[in-house]
Structures are given as structure tokens and as C-alpha cells.
Write an enzyme that holds these catalytic residues in place. Structure first.
Site, PDB file in Angstrom:
ATOM      1  N   HIS A   6      46.832  14.902  17.944  1.00 42.24           N
ATOM      2  CA  HIS A   6      45.766  15.167  16.980  1.00 42.24           C
ATOM      3  C   HIS A   6      45.450  16.664  16.955  1.00 42.24           C
ATOM      4  O   HIS A   6      45.477  17.335  17.984  1.00 42.24           O
ATOM      5  CB  HIS A   6      44.506  14.361  17.343  1.00 42.24           C
ATOM      6  CG  HIS A   6      43.488  14.394  16.243  1.00 42.24           C
ATOM      7  ND1 HIS A   6      42.603  15.445  16.100  1.00 42.24           N
ATOM      8  CD2 HIS A   6      43.225  13.543  15.226  1.00 42.24           C
ATOM      9  CE1 HIS A   6      41.845  15.218  15.034  1.00 42.24           C
ATOM     10  NE2 HIS A   6      42.208  14.065  14.490  1.00 42.24           N
TER      11      HIS A   6
ATOM     12  N   GLU B 266      48.270  15.304   8.798  1.00 37.90           N
ATOM     13  CA  GLU B 266      46.868  15.697   8.687  1.00 37.90           C
ATOM     14  C   GLU B 266      46.759  17.218   8.656  1.00 37.90           C
ATOM     15  O   GLU B 266      46.763  17.870   9.717  1.00 37.90           O
ATOM     16  CB  GLU B 266      46.081  15.204   9.898  1.00 37.90           C
ATOM     17  CG  GLU B 266      46.113  13.717  10.101  1.00 37.90           C
ATOM     18  CD  GLU B 266      44.914  13.273  10.921  1.00 37.90           C
ATOM     19  OE1 GLU B 266      44.054  12.590  10.348  1.00 37.90           O
ATOM     20  OE2 GLU B 266      44.826  13.644  12.098  1.00 37.90           O
TER      21      GLU B 266
HETATM   22  C1  PEP Z   1      40.868  12.881  11.834  1.00 36.26           C
HETATM   23  O1  PEP Z   1      40.103  13.000  12.786  1.00 36.26           O
HETATM   24  O2  PEP Z   1      42.027  12.543  12.048  1.00 36.26           O
HETATM   25  C2  PEP Z   1      40.369  13.135  10.473  1.00 36.26           C
HETATM   26  C3  PEP Z   1      41.218  13.008   9.491  1.00 36.26           C
HETATM   27  O3  PEP Z   1      39.054  13.490  10.340  1.00 36.26           O
HETATM   28  P1  PEP Z   1      38.233  13.568   8.937  1.00 36.26           P
HETATM   29  O4  PEP Z   1      38.437  12.282   8.226  1.00 36.26           O
HETATM   30  O5  PEP Z   1      36.812  13.802   9.354  1.00 36.26           O
HETATM   31  O6  PEP Z   1      38.795  14.717   8.167  1.00 36.26           O
END
Ligand code: PEP
Length: 237
Positions: free
Chosen positions: A91, A160
Site C-alpha cells: 500500500h 492506486e
Molecule cells: C486506499 O487506502 O487504498 C484508498 C484508496 O484510500 P481512499 O479511498 O481514501 O483514496
């Protein structure tokens, strides 16, 4: 079927996690929800939860050991106690705030792979890399696959972008489409998008080709919001 994952990060107590999971579990049963739902509570709130088949509780993090002297970390025995067999690895907050290197991340991946865990493996570029263009972005993500066995059958990858996490600003449909198209060519596992997904944008994000689901932080912490998100995703099946 889609995958909808909630990352609590450093939110929710043991008590509120229990209530949240019990209520979401009931909601999934009552509404006959078929999507795969994951919840990643903080380590202190892990427990042996009774959940329906499509609700999985996972760990946000653990060290790549059974047990030992690693102050502040938890290992395999702590996850075994609650029959946890799913873990988030890579992450962006662990990479960029907690300073985890690709070497450490790959050691974790390989350890939990050897135990047969389901691994949600996160990748994504910071803003300065995104601003350099698509090939720089893909090159950056490629390095985040170093030491990672992409053929491991129990992997889910979550793309992400760092600049979209917790900012309220999601990546655009065009950008997600482009990156997911490239990544899906090299991956055979499910591919999630994460970064400011919420009730107002989940529908268009789930419509994108090669998006198999979403990993959500902020918008999943309130039970009613998470139920709305699950409902919207369900209506698309
Ligand atoms: C995450 O923690 O993986 C994330 C996508 O957070 P958020 O939805 O707050 O952007």
C-alpha cells in the site's frame, strides 16, 4: 462479479469494527449481494468474525515472520489466531509514509505467498511521476513488480495512484482506462482501481474495461456510505 474492498487504515476501534462487520455481513445476506467484499480493519480489531462466504476479513499489514523480535509488528501466529488468510501488501502509505522498500515488500509478498494467502498487492505512481507522462508512469509501476510473482494465483493487484489516495480527487476515467489496459496485458489476476472511490463515482469506475473492482479507504469508513457503495456495485451485476 466485482471486488469491493474497504481499507480502514488507522480508523475504527475494536468495538466499532465488530459492529461494522456484523452490520455489513447482515446487509450482504439480506440484500443477497453477490460481489466479493473485503474489509481490512486495524490489527488490534482483528478477530474470528462469523461472515458469509463473500465477506472476507484481511490484515492491512504483517511482518514476514511466524513470530520473533520485531517490536511493533505482528506475524503469522497473530493472523492464525483469527484465521486471517488475506493481506494487503505494498500500500502506498506503507511505501511512502512508513518507508517500506521494494525489497521488504517483496519479502512480505513471498512469505505470505508461501503460506497460500490471498494478497491484494498495491502499486501506483506519485504525482511527479504522473506528470512526466505515461511511459514514466508505467516504468515506475514496473519497478513495483520487482521480486513479485505475478503468476501467483492468489493475487489481486490494485492500481492506486498515490496522488488520488485520500485526496478526494480520483483519477479520470480516461487515465484509469489507459493504465488498466496496459497493466491487464501483463497480469492474469483481477485488477482493482483505488484512489478516492466513493458513491458518486463508483459506477463509472466499475464500467471501465479491465476494472475488476475497487479498493476504498475514506468513503468506506462510515457504514451507510459503504452500504451505498455496495448497493451501487450490486446494481451493475
Ligand atoms: C486506499 O487506502 O487504498 C484508498 C484508496 O484510500 P481512499 O479511498 O481514501 O483514496
Amino acid at each position: 462479479m466485482k471486488i469491493i474492498a474497504s481499507n480502514f487504515k488507522t480508523n475504527h476501534t475494536r468495538k466499532s469494527t465488530k459492529e461494522f462487520i456484523e452490520n455489513i455481513n447482515k446487509f450482504l445476506i439480506d440484500k443477497n449481494i453477490k460481489n466479493d467484499i473485503y474489509i481490512f480493519p486495524p490489527a488490534t480489531a482483528l478477530d474470528r468474525f462469523e461472515t458469509t462466504n463473500n465477506l472476507t476479513i484481511g490484515a492491512q499489514n504483517a511482518f514476514y515472520v511466524k513470530d520473533g523480535s520485531y517490536t511493533g509488528e505482528i506475524g503469522k501466529i497473530h493472523l492464525d489466531e483469527f484465521n486471517i488468510k488475506t493481506i494487503l501488501i505494498g500500500h502506498s502509505e506503507r511505501r511512502h509514509i512508513l518507508g517500506e522498500t521494494q525489497k521488504t515488500i517483496s519479502l512480505k509478498f513471498n512469505y505470505f505467498k508461501s503460506l497460500g494467502y490471498k494478497i491484494i498487492y498495491c502499486v501506483g505512481e506519485p504525482l511527479e511521476i504522473k506528470n512526466q507522462g505515461l511511459s514514466q508512469t508505467l516504468g515506475y509501476i514496473q519497478k513495483q513488480f520487482e521480486g513479485i510473482d505475478l503468476d501467483y494465483e492468489n493475487t489481486i493487484v490494485a492500481y492506486e495512484p498515490v496522488w488520488a489516495i485520500g485526496t478526494g480527487v480520483s483519477s479520470t476515467v480516461e487515465d484509469i482506462t489507459q493504465i488498466h489496459k496496459k497493466l491487464s496485458k501483463k497480469l492474469s489476476c483481477p485488477l482493482l482501481y483505488g484512489g478516492s472511490v466513493k458513491a458518486s463515482n463508483i459506477s463509472e469506475i466499475l464500467d471501465i474495461t479491465n476494472v475488476d473492482g475497487v479498493l476504498i479507504g475514506t468513503a468506506s469508513w462510515l457504514e451507510e456510505d459503504f452500504k451505498d457503495i455496495i448497493d451501487i456495485a450490486n446494481s451493475k451485476n
